[in-house]
Structures are given as C-alpha cells and as structure tokens.
Design a protein around this motif. Structure first.
Motif, PDB file in Angstrom:
ATOM      1  N   MET A 122       0.850  -1.185   0.000  1.00 22.00           N
ATOM      2  CA  MET A 122       0.000   0.000   0.000  1.00 22.00           C
ATOM      3  C   MET A 122       0.889   1.240   0.000  1.00 22.00           C
ATOM      4  SD  MET A 122      -3.399   0.695   0.807  1.00 22.00           S
ATOM      5  CE  MET A 122      -4.252   2.185   1.126  1.00 22.00           C
ATOM      6  N   SER A 123       0.569   2.175  -0.834  1.00 23.19           N
ATOM      7  CA  SER A 123       1.386   3.385  -0.921  1.00 23.19           C
ATOM      8  C   SER A 123       1.041   4.360   0.201  1.00 23.19           C
ATOM      9  CB  SER A 123       1.187   4.055  -2.287  1.00 23.19           C
ATOM     10  OG  SER A 123      -0.162   4.403  -2.469  1.00 23.19           O
ATOM     11  N   THR A 124       1.985   5.237   0.495  1.00 26.26           N
ATOM     12  CA  THR A 124       1.781   6.251   1.529  1.00 26.26           C
ATOM     13  C   THR A 124       1.002   7.424   0.934  1.00 26.26           C
ATOM     14  OG1 THR A 124       3.771   7.514   1.015  1.00 26.26           O
ATOM     15  CG2 THR A 124       4.015   5.644   2.563  1.00 26.26           C
ATOM     16  N   PRO A 125       0.429   8.269   1.778  1.00 27.83           N
ATOM     17  CA  PRO A 125      -0.242   9.460   1.252  1.00 27.83           C
ATOM     18  C   PRO A 125       0.688  10.326   0.396  1.00 27.83           C
ATOM     19  CG  PRO A 125      -0.890   9.106   3.518  1.00 27.83           C
ATOM     20  CD  PRO A 125       0.210   8.120   3.224  1.00 27.83           C
ATOM     21  N   GLU A 126       1.933  10.464   0.819  1.00 32.37           N
ATOM     22  CA  GLU A 126       2.885  11.250   0.022  1.00 32.37           C
ATOM     23  C   GLU A 126       3.110  10.626  -1.347  1.00 32.37           C
ATOM     24  OE1 GLU A 126       4.002  12.381   4.286  1.00 32.37           O
ATOM     25  OE2 GLU A 126       3.460  10.528   3.287  1.00 32.37           O
ATOM     26  N   GLU A 127       3.212   9.297  -1.405  1.00 34.07           N
ATOM     27  CA  GLU A 127       3.389   8.613  -2.687  1.00 34.07           C
ATOM     28  C   GLU A 127       2.162   8.791  -3.573  1.00 34.07           C
ATOM     29  OE1 GLU A 127       6.397   5.026  -1.206  1.00 34.07           O
ATOM     30  OE2 GLU A 127       4.227   4.713  -1.157  1.00 34.07           O
ATOM     31  N   ARG A 128       0.971   8.685  -2.988  1.00 30.53           N
ATOM     32  CA  ARG A 128      -0.257   8.884  -3.766  1.00 30.53           C
ATOM     33  C   ARG A 128      -0.314  10.308  -4.320  1.00 30.53           C
ATOM     34  NH1 ARG A 128      -2.215   5.118  -0.048  1.00 30.53           N
ATOM     35  NH2 ARG A 128      -2.929   6.611   1.489  1.00 30.53           N
ATOM     36  N   MET A 129       0.114  11.276  -3.515  1.00 26.55           N
ATOM     37  CA  MET A 129       0.113  12.662  -3.995  1.00 26.55           C
ATOM     38  C   MET A 129       1.077  12.822  -5.164  1.00 26.55           C
ATOM     39  SD  MET A 129      -0.296  14.753  -0.426  1.00 26.55           S
ATOM     40  CE  MET A 129      -0.163  16.336  -1.206  1.00 26.55           C
ATOM     41  N   ARG A 130       2.251  12.211  -5.072  1.00 26.51           N
ATOM     42  CA  ARG A 130       3.205  12.272  -6.189  1.00 26.51           C
ATOM     43  C   ARG A 130       2.603  11.635  -7.436  1.00 26.51           C
ATOM     44  NH1 ARG A 130       6.996  11.690  -2.138  1.00 26.51           N
ATOM     45  NH2 ARG A 130       7.073   9.423  -2.259  1.00 26.51           N
ATOM     46  N   GLU A 131       1.944  10.472  -7.271  1.00 29.87           N
ATOM     47  CA  GLU A 131       1.309   9.797  -8.399  1.00 29.87           C
ATOM     48  C   GLU A 131       0.238  10.670  -9.050  1.00 29.87           C
ATOM     49  OE1 GLU A 131      -0.144   6.176  -6.666  1.00 29.87           O
ATOM     50  OE2 GLU A 131       1.879   5.373  -6.375  1.00 29.87           O
ATOM     51  N   MET A 132      -0.446  11.481  -8.244  1.00 28.52           N
ATOM     52  CA  MET A 132      -1.492  12.374  -8.753  1.00 28.52           C
ATOM     53  C   MET A 132      -0.918  13.688  -9.287  1.00 28.52           C
ATOM     54  SD  MET A 132      -4.647  11.893  -6.055  1.00 28.52           S
ATOM     55  CE  MET A 132      -3.729  12.293  -4.585  1.00 28.52           C
ATOM     56  N   GLY A 133       0.409  13.868  -9.143  1.00 28.87           N
ATOM     57  CA  GLY A 133       1.039  15.101  -9.604  1.00 28.87           C
ATOM     58  C   GLY A 133       0.763  16.292  -8.705  1.00 28.87           C
ATOM     59  N   ILE A 134       0.507  16.018  -7.424  1.00 32.12           N
ATOM     60  CA  ILE A 134       0.203  17.082  -6.468  1.00 32.12           C
ATOM     61  C   ILE A 134       1.432  17.370  -5.629  1.00 32.12           C
ATOM     62  CG2 ILE A 134      -1.176  17.727  -4.452  1.00 32.12           C
ATOM     63  CD1 ILE A 134      -3.390  15.913  -5.551  1.00 32.12           C
ATOM     64  N   ASP A 135       1.864  18.628  -5.643  1.00 32.91           N
ATOM     65  CA  ASP A 135       2.946  19.078  -4.773  1.00 32.91           C
ATOM     66  C   ASP A 135       2.338  19.678  -3.515  1.00 32.91           C
ATOM     67  OD1 ASP A 135       5.041  18.425  -6.541  1.00 32.91           O
ATOM     68  OD2 ASP A 135       4.695  20.283  -7.658  1.00 32.91           O
ATOM     69  N   LEU A 136       2.852  19.274  -2.387  1.00 32.39           N
ATOM     70  CA  LEU A 136       2.365  19.813  -1.120  1.00 32.39           C
ATOM     71  C   LEU A 136       2.885  21.240  -0.957  1.00 32.39           C
ATOM     72  CD1 LEU A 136       0.591  18.713   1.134  1.00 32.39           C
ATOM     73  CD2 LEU A 136       2.661  18.137   2.379  1.00 32.39           C
ATOM     74  N   PRO A 137       2.011  22.197  -0.740  1.00 31.38           N
ATOM     75  CA  PRO A 137       2.467  23.584  -0.597  1.00 31.38           C
ATOM     76  C   PRO A 137       3.084  23.829   0.777  1.00 31.38           C
ATOM     77  CG  PRO A 137       0.112  23.465  -0.240  1.00 31.38           C
ATOM     78  CD  PRO A 137       0.559  22.076  -0.644  1.00 31.38           C
ATOM     79  N   ASP A 138       3.707  24.980   0.922  1.00 29.02           N
ATOM     80  CA  ASP A 138       4.142  25.419   2.240  1.00 29.02           C
ATOM     81  C   ASP A 138       2.903  25.708   3.079  1.00 29.02           C
ATOM     82  OD1 ASP A 138       6.828  25.314   1.496  1.00 29.02           O
ATOM     83  OD2 ASP A 138       6.843  27.415   0.856  1.00 29.02           O
ATOM     84  N   VAL A 139       3.064  25.627   4.389  1.00 31.19           N
ATOM     85  CA  VAL A 139       1.957  25.956   5.286  1.00 31.19           C
ATOM     86  C   VAL A 139       1.624  27.435   5.132  1.00 31.19           C
ATOM     87  CG1 VAL A 139       1.210  26.050   7.697  1.00 31.19           C
ATOM     88  CG2 VAL A 139       2.629  24.139   6.902  1.00 31.19           C
ATOM     89  N   VAL A 140       0.337  27.721   4.983  1.00 32.00           N
ATOM     90  CA  VAL A 140      -0.109  29.116   4.882  1.00 32.00           C
ATOM     91  C   VAL A 140       0.108  29.762   6.248  1.00 32.00           C
ATOM     92  CG1 VAL A 140      -2.072  30.644   4.477  1.00 32.00           C
ATOM     93  CG2 VAL A 140      -1.791  28.570   3.096  1.00 32.00           C
ATOM     94  N   PRO A 141       0.876  30.853   6.302  1.00 27.76           N
ATOM     95  CA  PRO A 141       1.106  31.492   7.604  1.00 27.76           C
ATOM     96  C   PRO A 141      -0.174  32.135   8.132  1.00 27.76           C
ATOM     97  CG  PRO A 141       2.224  32.695   5.836  1.00 27.76           C
ATOM     98  CD  PRO A 141       1.577  31.506   5.215  1.00 27.76           C
ATOM     99  N   PRO A 142      -0.364  32.101   9.445  1.00 27.64           N
ATOM    100  CA  PRO A 142      -1.552  32.725  10.035  1.00 27.64           C
ATOM    101  C   PRO A 142      -1.621  34.215   9.687  1.00 27.64           C
ATOM    102  CG  PRO A 142      -0.439  31.347  11.645  1.00 27.64           C
ATOM    103  CD  PRO A 142       0.469  31.451  10.456  1.00 27.64           C
TER     104      PRO A 142
END
Length: 153
Positions: free
Chosen positions: A1-21
């Motif tokens: 089973m792939s990790t959430p990070e691997e699934r995101m890579r497979e979907m071509g989704i880059d995780l953004p930086d945290v939006v500052p408050p």
C-alpha cells in the motif's frame, strides 16, 4: 500500500508550504491523538485567486476547486505538525464554510472538492464526518474555507 505522500506524487500534487496565520492563531493544535487545523483558505503561493460569493460571482464548480485547494493547505499544516502523513490514522471530521449568495443551496457539492481530495490522498482513512455550512462572508472575501480534525499515531 502506498503512503499518502506517494499517492500525492502519483497524482502530480505538490504539497504547498503551510499558509502562515493572518491573525492570532496557529495553523494546528494537537491534543492527545487529535490534530485540529485552523480554517484554511484557498491561498496558493501567498495569493488568493478567486473571491466572491458562490452562486453569484463564483460558480459552484470553481468553488469546489477552491475547496480542494483549502484541503491541500490543511494537509500541509497536518504534515508540518506530525512529520509524515502515514501517521494519520483517520480524517475524523471536516467543516467547510461556503460564502453563499442568498439563493445558493449547493454547499455540500462545493465541500465535496475537499472531501474527494482527502479520500484520494488517504484512501479509506480519508473518509470522514462533515459539515458544509453556508455563511454570509469569509475572511478576505474568499468563497470557501475548510478545517479538519485528524486522528494521528
């Protein structure tokens, strides 16, 4: 089973930086095995792409895309808190706020944009309880804001 990070890579989704408050709060708060995210707006690289009310200036389809961006920002905040997304046992609850024109009643379909992304990234662990709430206005005149509660290891 792939990790959430691997699934995101497979979907071509880059995780953004945290939006500052933008006010007096923190992006996440953890108590025991639960992590609560602050409400996330559809900020991309420090910019808001869409503003206005859903059913007036913003179409429901565009609002659902914005809800997806909100969920991605919530995932980024969650990852910053726990380190690895594989530590997420379950997304427990999602609350979506939709800035709505007075005659707009499709809030659940808008918030599906967030819910669908969470299910894609976390699989069965991404299925959650949810509220989709119509409101008069949101910060910065955004059309949607999403917060979540996650159970983590």
């Amino acid at each position: 089973m792939s990790t959430p990070e691997e699934r995101m890579r497979e979907m071509g989704i880059d995780l953004p930086d945290v939006v500052p408050p933008v006010a007096s709060y923190v992006p996440t708060a953890r108590t025991g095995s639960l992590v609560y995210t602050a409400g996330q707006v559809p900020m991309v690289k420090g910019e808001l792409g869409v503003t206005g009310k859903v059913g007036a200036e913003v179409s429901p389809e565009e609002a659902a895309k914005q809800a997806r961006i909100c969920a991605l920002n919530a995932i980024a905040a969650l990852k910053a808190e726990v380190g690895e997304l594989s530590r997420v046992v379950r997304i427990v609850k999602v609350v979506g706020f939709v800035a709505s024109a007075p005659d707009f009643y499709g809030q659940p379909q808008v918030v599906n944009g967030a819910s669908d992304l969470l299910a894609e990234v976390f699989g069965d662990a991404g299925k959650h309880a949810r509220s989709a709430v119509g409101v008069a206005v949101l910060p910065h005149d955004v059309p949607v804001e999403v917060e979540l509660i996650a159970e983590v290891q």
